[in-house]
Scaffold this active site. Sequence first.
Site, PDB file in Angstrom:
ATOM      1  N   ASP A  86       0.813  -1.212   0.000  1.00  0.00           N
ATOM      2  CA  ASP A  86       0.000   0.000   0.000  1.00  0.00           C
ATOM      3  C   ASP A  86       0.850   1.267   0.000  1.00  0.00           C
ATOM      4  O   ASP A  86       0.488   2.256  -0.631  1.00  0.00           O
ATOM      5  CB  ASP A  86      -0.945   0.000   1.205  1.00  0.00           C
ATOM      6  CG  ASP A  86      -2.109  -0.956   1.023  1.00  0.00           C
ATOM      7  OD1 ASP A  86      -2.355  -1.377  -0.122  1.00  0.00           O
ATOM      8  OD2 ASP A  86      -2.779  -1.270   2.017  1.00  0.00           O
ATOM      9  N   GLY A  87       1.972   1.260   0.691  1.00  0.00           N
ATOM     10  CA  GLY A  87       2.852   2.429   0.710  1.00  0.00           C
ATOM     11  C   GLY A  87       3.385   2.753  -0.674  1.00  0.00           C
ATOM     12  O   GLY A  87       3.431   3.922  -1.087  1.00  0.00           O
TER      13      GLY A  87
END
Length: 71
Positions: free
Chosen positions: A33-34
């Site tokens: 997700d980052g």
Amino acid sequence: MRDSKYPGYVPIKILKDKKKITDRTLIVAIGGDGTMLYAMRKAALYGAIALGVNLGRVGFLTDYAVGDSIT
């Protein structure tokens, strides 16, 4: 240059010059997700498109996971 053996082949280009990023650029984020958040921020700056492939454990923001078939 297109290879005649693969009529649908389009070469992949890694753009290091930010001036070449346009609204027709596809940014592929491979990670978690980052990584996807980083890619979406960059895409938003230039009006580009971001596609995420999840390599992490959760993957709320990515479109695909490794092993998913894309048809």
